[in-house]
Design a protein around this motif. Structure first.
Motif, PDB file in Angstrom:
ATOM      1  N   ALA A   1      18.909 -11.942  67.697  1.00 49.34           N
ATOM      2  CA  ALA A   1      19.135 -13.285  67.164  1.00 49.34           C
ATOM      3  C   ALA A   1      20.170 -14.015  68.022  1.00 49.34           C
ATOM      4  CB  ALA A   1      19.621 -13.208  65.720  1.00 49.34           C
ATOM      5  N   ASP A   2      19.876 -15.268  68.346  1.00 54.46           N
ATOM      6  CA  ASP A   2      20.859 -16.086  69.065  1.00 54.46           C
ATOM      7  C   ASP A   2      21.394 -17.220  68.190  1.00 54.46           C
ATOM      8  OD1 ASP A   2      18.424 -17.364  69.051  1.00 54.46           O
ATOM      9  OD2 ASP A   2      18.518 -18.049  71.123  1.00 54.46           O
ATOM     10  N   GLY A   3      20.930 -17.250  66.929  1.00 52.90           N
ATOM     11  CA  GLY A   3      21.440 -18.200  65.960  1.00 52.90           C
ATOM     12  C   GLY A   3      21.404 -17.598  64.561  1.00 52.90           C
ATOM     13  N   VAL A   4      22.500 -17.725  63.807  1.00 56.94           N
ATOM     14  CA  VAL A   4      22.567 -17.202  62.437  1.00 56.94           C
ATOM     15  C   VAL A   4      23.140 -18.291  61.542  1.00 56.94           C
ATOM     16  CG1 VAL A   4      23.677 -15.545  60.895  1.00 56.94           C
ATOM     17  CG2 VAL A   4      22.823 -14.784  63.119  1.00 56.94           C
ATOM     18  N   VAL A   5      22.436 -18.574  60.456  1.00 59.64           N
ATOM     19  CA  VAL A   5      22.928 -19.520  59.462  1.00 59.64           C
ATOM     20  C   VAL A   5      23.138 -18.761  58.148  1.00 59.64           C
ATOM     21  CG1 VAL A   5      22.438 -21.577  58.093  1.00 59.64           C
ATOM     22  CG2 VAL A   5      21.792 -21.504  60.518  1.00 59.64           C
ATOM     23  N   ILE A   6      24.369 -18.755  57.664  1.00 61.31           N
ATOM     24  CA  ILE A   6      24.716 -18.061  56.423  1.00 61.31           C
ATOM     25  C   ILE A   6      24.588 -19.056  55.274  1.00 61.31           C
ATOM     26  CG2 ILE A   6      26.491 -16.733  55.231  1.00 61.31           C
ATOM     27  CD1 ILE A   6      27.778 -16.290  58.052  1.00 61.31           C
ATOM     28  N   ALA A   7      23.627 -18.796  54.374  1.00 65.12           N
ATOM     29  CA  ALA A   7      23.352 -19.739  53.278  1.00 65.12           C
ATOM     30  C   ALA A   7      23.439 -19.017  51.943  1.00 65.12           C
ATOM     31  CB  ALA A   7      21.982 -20.374  53.473  1.00 65.12           C
ATOM     32  N   VAL A   8      24.586 -18.403  51.691  1.00 61.86           N
ATOM     33  CA  VAL A   8      24.818 -17.676  50.442  1.00 61.86           C
ATOM     34  C   VAL A   8      25.870 -18.421  49.633  1.00 61.86           C
ATOM     35  CG1 VAL A   8      24.262 -15.482  51.552  1.00 61.86           C
ATOM     36  CG2 VAL A   8      26.653 -16.222  51.434  1.00 61.86           C
ATOM     37  N   PRO A   9      25.999 -18.140  48.324  1.00 61.07           N
ATOM     38  CA  PRO A   9      27.084 -18.751  47.544  1.00 61.07           C
ATOM     39  C   PRO A   9      28.433 -18.475  48.187  1.00 61.07           C
ATOM     40  CG  PRO A   9      25.522 -17.679  46.085  1.00 61.07           C
ATOM     41  CD  PRO A   9      25.109 -17.312  47.477  1.00 61.07           C
ATOM     42  N   VAL A  10      29.348 -19.438  48.098  1.00 58.31           N
ATOM     43  CA  VAL A  10      30.619 -19.308  48.811  1.00 58.31           C
ATOM     44  C   VAL A  10      31.404 -18.074  48.377  1.00 58.31           C
ATOM     45  CG1 VAL A  10      30.828 -21.749  49.344  1.00 58.31           C
ATOM     46  CG2 VAL A  10      31.717 -20.898  47.172  1.00 58.31           C
ATOM     47  N   GLY A  11      31.176 -17.599  47.156  1.00 60.80           N
ATOM     48  CA  GLY A  11      31.869 -16.401  46.703  1.00 60.80           C
ATOM     49  C   GLY A  11      31.415 -15.141  47.407  1.00 60.80           C
ATOM     50  N   ALA A  12      30.251 -15.217  48.074  1.00 62.66           N
ATOM     51  CA  ALA A  12      29.698 -14.037  48.759  1.00 62.66           C
ATOM     52  C   ALA A  12      29.943 -14.062  50.258  1.00 62.66           C
ATOM     53  CB  ALA A  12      28.191 -13.945  48.489  1.00 62.66           C
TER      54      ALA A  12
ATOM     55  N   GLY B   1      21.219 -31.546  48.532  1.00 63.23           N
ATOM     56  CA  GLY B   1      20.845 -30.577  47.510  1.00 63.23           C
ATOM     57  C   GLY B   1      19.764 -31.147  46.624  1.00 63.23           C
ATOM     58  N   ALA B   2      19.404 -30.411  45.605  1.00 59.88           N
ATOM     59  CA  ALA B   2      18.387 -30.834  44.648  1.00 59.88           C
ATOM     60  C   ALA B   2      18.652 -30.124  43.334  1.00 59.88           C
ATOM     61  CB  ALA B   2      16.986 -30.510  45.170  1.00 59.88           C
ATOM     62  N   GLU B   3      18.016 -30.615  42.284  1.00 57.06           N
ATOM     63  CA  GLU B   3      18.210 -29.998  40.973  1.00 57.06           C
ATOM     64  C   GLU B   3      17.679 -28.573  40.957  1.00 57.06           C
ATOM     65  OE1 GLU B   3      17.099 -32.313  37.477  1.00 57.06           O
ATOM     66  OE2 GLU B   3      17.077 -34.093  38.736  1.00 57.06           O
ATOM     67  N   ASN B   4      16.532 -28.350  41.604  1.00 58.09           N
ATOM     68  CA  ASN B   4      15.895 -27.043  41.588  1.00 58.09           C
ATOM     69  C   ASN B   4      16.480 -26.155  42.672  1.00 58.09           C
ATOM     70  OD1 ASN B   4      14.110 -27.846  39.500  1.00 58.09           O
ATOM     71  ND2 ASN B   4      12.834 -28.888  41.020  1.00 58.09           N
ATOM     72  N   SER B   5      16.426 -24.854  42.447  1.00 60.40           N
ATOM     73  CA  SER B   5      16.932 -23.898  43.425  1.00 60.40           C
ATOM     74  C   SER B   5      15.805 -22.961  43.834  1.00 60.40           C
ATOM     75  CB  SER B   5      18.109 -23.112  42.839  1.00 60.40           C
ATOM     76  OG  SER B   5      17.720 -22.456  41.641  1.00 60.40           O
TER      77      SER B   5
ATOM     78  N   THR C   1      25.840 -20.181  39.054  1.00 60.29           N
ATOM     79  CA  THR C   1      26.528 -19.191  39.902  1.00 60.29           C
ATOM     80  C   THR C   1      27.136 -19.858  41.118  1.00 60.29           C
ATOM     81  OG1 THR C   1      25.040 -17.427  39.193  1.00 60.29           O
ATOM     82  CG2 THR C   1      26.261 -17.071  41.244  1.00 60.29           C
ATOM     83  N   MET C   2      26.353 -20.692  41.765  1.00 61.67           N
ATOM     84  CA  MET C   2      26.834 -21.385  42.956  1.00 61.67           C
ATOM     85  C   MET C   2      28.034 -22.264  42.629  1.00 61.67           C
ATOM     86  SD  MET C   2      24.792 -24.030  45.443  1.00 61.67           S
ATOM     87  CE  MET C   2      24.811 -25.402  44.283  1.00 61.67           C
TER      88      MET C   2
ATOM     89  N   CYS D   1      33.776 -24.024  42.586  1.00 60.48           N
ATOM     90  CA  CYS D   1      34.973 -24.486  41.871  1.00 60.48           C
ATOM     91  C   CYS D   1      36.121 -23.494  41.997  1.00 60.48           C
ATOM     92  CB  CYS D   1      34.633 -24.745  40.404  1.00 60.48           C
ATOM     93  SG  CYS D   1      33.519 -26.156  40.164  1.00 60.48           S
ATOM     94  N   ALA D   2      35.802 -22.206  41.937  1.00 59.27           N
ATOM     95  CA  ALA D   2      36.844 -21.193  42.091  1.00 59.27           C
ATOM     96  C   ALA D   2      37.434 -21.239  43.501  1.00 59.27           C
ATOM     97  CB  ALA D   2      36.284 -19.810  41.793  1.00 59.27           C
ATOM     98  N   ALA D   3      36.574 -21.436  44.492  1.00 57.34           N
ATOM     99  CA  ALA D   3      37.040 -21.456  45.877  1.00 57.34           C
ATOM    100  C   ALA D   3      37.890 -22.684  46.177  1.00 57.34           C
ATOM    101  CB  ALA D   3      35.851 -21.399  46.837  1.00 57.34           C
TER     102      ALA D   3
END
Length: 292
Positions: free
Chosen positions: A66-77, A128-132, A233-234, A239-241
């Motif tokens: 991989a020459d590109g990585v995008v981390i798209a997880v909740p900020v707590g993770a 963002g959007a309402e749906n996940s 969860t997100m 908010c905690a962060a």
């Protein structure tokens, strides 16, 4: 072709939309996804829909070449993801994220790596959007949306430039600022409104059990509380962060509500009108800026 192999860690709404947008714009030859075992059904859906070419439940193979990585997880993770990435970190790869808070990303990277790697470019698409979930992912989610990058002094200029161009090619309007400034701005314009929507619906939802409030709710209620449909969860993690920025804003809001309560108690219609008029004019200035 900006990336030969782009790895998306967390193929949900945002991660999936990054994959869809990158594919539609021809920004990556191959796009793969990584997630945990419990995320396998979502990853299978992502592959079936053509959002990604392949998925992995083991991070090593996912990162191979991989020459590109995008981390798209909740900020707590984010810190646990950095821990997983550490043994495979490559100087030949550019890493970024899409977290809604940025100072915690930088602090987490410093804890895991000792210092923030020069080829890590923190970023936040304000979209963002309402749906996940990956089924809600859209190739045009970032069109004409703001994207903020928060580089550090040691960030490689070439990595920063590539991430900026990557997002611009996906239609985003890119701004550069410090992580602290980002977190302060987003606390006021995004995180606090979400807290208000969640709090209002929580309060009225408990009353609704006795009073059938929701049965008679009009469009204004739906519009104001739309963001309370967001992933809990997100938003708990966000908010905690960002609590250091949010708590002072909550104190200011309490003061404002106390003022309005007193105006009502005093039957002070003139000052109530002035307060509402100022707010209306301030919102119009915001709308005018959007159009320009």
């Amino acid at each position: 072709m900006m990336f030969d192999r782009l790895c998306i860690i967390g193929v949900g709404l945002i991660g999936g939309s990054v994959a869809r947008a990158a594919r539609s714009q021809g920004l990556a030859r191959c796009i793969v996804g990584y997630g945990r075992e419990q995320e396998k059904p979502n990853l299978e859906t992502a592959k079936r829909l053509g959002v990604i070419d392949e998925y992995f439940l083991d991070i090593g193979p996912a990162l191979r070449e991989a020459d590109g990585v995008v981390i798209a997880v909740p900020v707590g993770a984010i810190e646990s993801v950095f821990e997983q990435l550490k043994p495979y970190w490559s100087d030949n790869c550019i890493y970024s994220d899409v977290g809604s808070t940025k100072s915690n990303v930088i602090v987490a990277a410093g804890r895991v790596f000792g210092t923030v790697p020069a080829n890590l470019v923190p970023a936040h698409p304000i979209a963002g959007a309402e749906n996940s979930g990956v089924e809600a992912a859209l190739p045009d989610l970032f069109q004409r949306r703001r994207l903020i990058v928060t580089p550090l002094p040691q960030t490689e200029p070439s990595a920063l430039n590539k991430i900026q161009v990557f997002w611009e090619r996906m239609g985003a309007q890119v701004s550069v600022m410090s992580a602290d400034h980002h977190d302060a701005v987003l606390a006021a314009t995004s995180h606090l409104p979400h807290l208000l929507a969640f709090a209002l619906v929580d309060m009225l939802g408990r009353q609704d059990e006795q009073c059938e409030i929701f049965k008679y709710a009009a469009g204004g209620f739906r519009d104001f509380t739309r963001i309370a449909s967001s992933d809990p969860t997100m938003w708990r993690d966000i908010c905690a962060a960002n609590k250091e920025q949010l708590i002072p804003l909550l104190h200011q809001l309490k003061t404002e509500l106390d003022k309005i309560e007193q105006l009502l108690a005093d039957n002070d219609g003139r000052r109530l009108f002035e307060t509402f008029s100022y707010a209306r004019n301030a919102r119009q200035r915001f709308l005018d800026q959007l159009e320009n």
